[in-house]
Design an enzyme around this catalytic site. Structure first.
Site, PDB file in Angstrom:
ATOM      1  N   LYS A  40      -9.532   2.500  -1.670  1.00  0.00           N
ATOM      2  CA  LYS A  40      -9.763   1.847  -0.355  1.00  0.00           C
ATOM      3  C   LYS A  40     -11.028   2.386   0.313  1.00  0.00           C
ATOM      4  O   LYS A  40     -11.152   3.605   0.510  1.00  0.00           O
ATOM      5  CB  LYS A  40      -8.535   2.105   0.522  1.00  0.00           C
ATOM      6  CG  LYS A  40      -8.538   1.428   1.878  1.00  0.00           C
ATOM      7  CD  LYS A  40      -7.229   1.729   2.604  1.00  0.00           C
ATOM      8  CE  LYS A  40      -7.069   0.994   3.906  1.00  0.00           C
ATOM      9  NZ  LYS A  40      -5.790   1.320   4.567  1.00  0.00           N
TER      10      LYS A  40
ATOM     11  N   CYS B  96      -5.100  -3.170   2.407  1.00  0.00           N
ATOM     12  CA  CYS B  96      -4.784  -3.248   3.835  1.00  0.00           C
ATOM     13  C   CYS B  96      -6.015  -3.446   4.716  1.00  0.00           C
ATOM     14  O   CYS B  96      -6.592  -4.511   4.714  1.00  0.00           O
ATOM     15  CB  CYS B  96      -3.971  -2.021   4.252  1.00  0.00           C
ATOM     16  SG  CYS B  96      -3.010  -2.378   5.749  1.00  0.00           S
TER      17      CYS B  96
ATOM     18  N   VAL C 116      -0.056  -2.748  10.442  1.00  0.00           N
ATOM     19  CA  VAL C 116       0.451  -2.508  11.787  1.00  0.00           C
ATOM     20  C   VAL C 116      -0.215  -3.467  12.784  1.00  0.00           C
ATOM     21  O   VAL C 116       0.353  -3.762  13.822  1.00  0.00           O
ATOM     22  CB  VAL C 116       0.239  -1.040  12.215  1.00  0.00           C
ATOM     23  CG1 VAL C 116       1.135  -0.118  11.427  1.00  0.00           C
ATOM     24  CG2 VAL C 116      -1.206  -0.593  12.057  1.00  0.00           C
TER      25      VAL C 116
ATOM     26  N   GLU D 282       0.852  -1.200   0.000  1.00  0.00           N
ATOM     27  CA  GLU D 282       0.000   0.000   0.000  1.00  0.00           C
ATOM     28  C   GLU D 282       0.888   1.252   0.000  1.00  0.00           C
ATOM     29  O   GLU D 282       1.962   1.243   0.624  1.00  0.00           O
ATOM     30  CB  GLU D 282      -0.842  -0.049   1.283  1.00  0.00           C
ATOM     31  CG  GLU D 282      -1.741   1.132   1.544  1.00  0.00           C
ATOM     32  CD  GLU D 282      -2.416   1.051   2.933  1.00  0.00           C
ATOM     33  OE1 GLU D 282      -1.931   0.286   3.815  1.00  0.00           O
ATOM     34  OE2 GLU D 282      -3.416   1.753   3.130  1.00  0.00           O
TER      35      GLU D 282
END
Ligand code: ACM
Length: 265
Positions: free
Chosen positions: A108, A141, A168, A38
């Protein structure tokens, strides 16, 4: 058909460095379909909207054209995340490129955390691209956190989900197994490595780019912190078989009449 998920330590604010790094890593690992992270040209940990705008380009922009050159030269497909400039602002998007040029751009829809400050929310449905190499779907993501994303792609016949990421949250590489298994699709997640320490905010990315089969088998996994790639040979027609046994089928055994959206919270 070989899919390659590429990961590196994307350098914030240096698209030229990042593009060249992507090229080096792709040249090192020949493949038919590449998935890159990304926002892999700009970096991720923006301080303000001006940085996002400065590091954005149109879906047919300069770097898109350079990816198209690679794709034509190598007869391969490439999906990569980038900050997409439009007149009203910037989307967190992924392009799918093939030897004939730009196939599609996905914006997204599930923005994560501070992305909501900088990016426009995606304005298009998740959709499958019917390409000469197979039926390819894109999600970006944090879309992984919403089971509907992979399901909607599967219901449209997607055989391989390409998933550019800057992860993350540590659960994702393992969770992708279940998107693959429940939907009977291949998944290929590319996740950057490294840290970005900007404006007093440290983000540490978890690498582990990962590829699963439609049976949820782990086909390939990259390390937490090394640059490089992981790859696997796929037989995309296997993703058309949705049966679990004689009586159950991932798609046909669904009971959509009982799934209407009733909110109790
Ligand atoms: C993310 O969506 N980049 C966590």
């Amino acid at each position: 058909m070989k899919v390659v998920a590429v990961q590196w330590d994307c350098r914030f604010g240096d698209p030229e460095f990042n593009f060249n790094r992507a090229m080096e890593l792709m040249e090192r690992e020949p493949g038919d379909i590449y998935v890159l992270p990304e926002l892999c040209l700009s970096g991720y940990n923006f301080n303000d909207i001006r940085e996002v705008e400065d590091l954005s380009e149109e879906s047919h922009g300069n770097y898109a054209r350079r990816f198209m050159d690679f794709s034509l030269e190598r007869n391969c497909y490439i999906s990569y995340g980038f900050a997409e400039k439009v007149s009203e602002g910037v989307y967190n998007s992924a392009n799918l490129i093939g030897p004939d040029g730009l196939i599609g751009t996905y914006r997204k829809i599930h923005l994560f955390n501070r992305e909501t400050l900088f990016f426009l929310p995606g304005d298009r449905s998740l959709k499958v691209y019917d390409t000469p190499i197979g039926k390819l779907g894109l999600m970006v993501c944090f879309d992984w956190f919403f089971p509907e994303s992979a399901r909607i792609l599967a219901l449209q016949g997607t055989e391989l989900i390409l998933h550019p990421s800057n992860l993350v949250l540590s659960w994702c590489p393992d969770a992708m197994r279940y998107h693959a298994l429940w939907n009977g699709v291949y998944t290929a997640t590319s996740n950057r490595i490294g840290k970005e320490d900007r404006g007093g905010r440290l983000i540490e990315y978890i690498g582990r780019s990962i590829i699963y089969s439609p049976q949820g088998e782990l086909l390939a996994e990259a390390s937490y912190d090394d640059e490089g790639a992981c790859s696997a040979e796929l037989v995309l027609s296997l993703a058309r078989e949705k049966k679990l046994n004689r009586y159950n089928d991932r798609i046909q055994s669904r009971q959509p009449e009982f799934y209407s959206e009733i909110s109790v919270i």
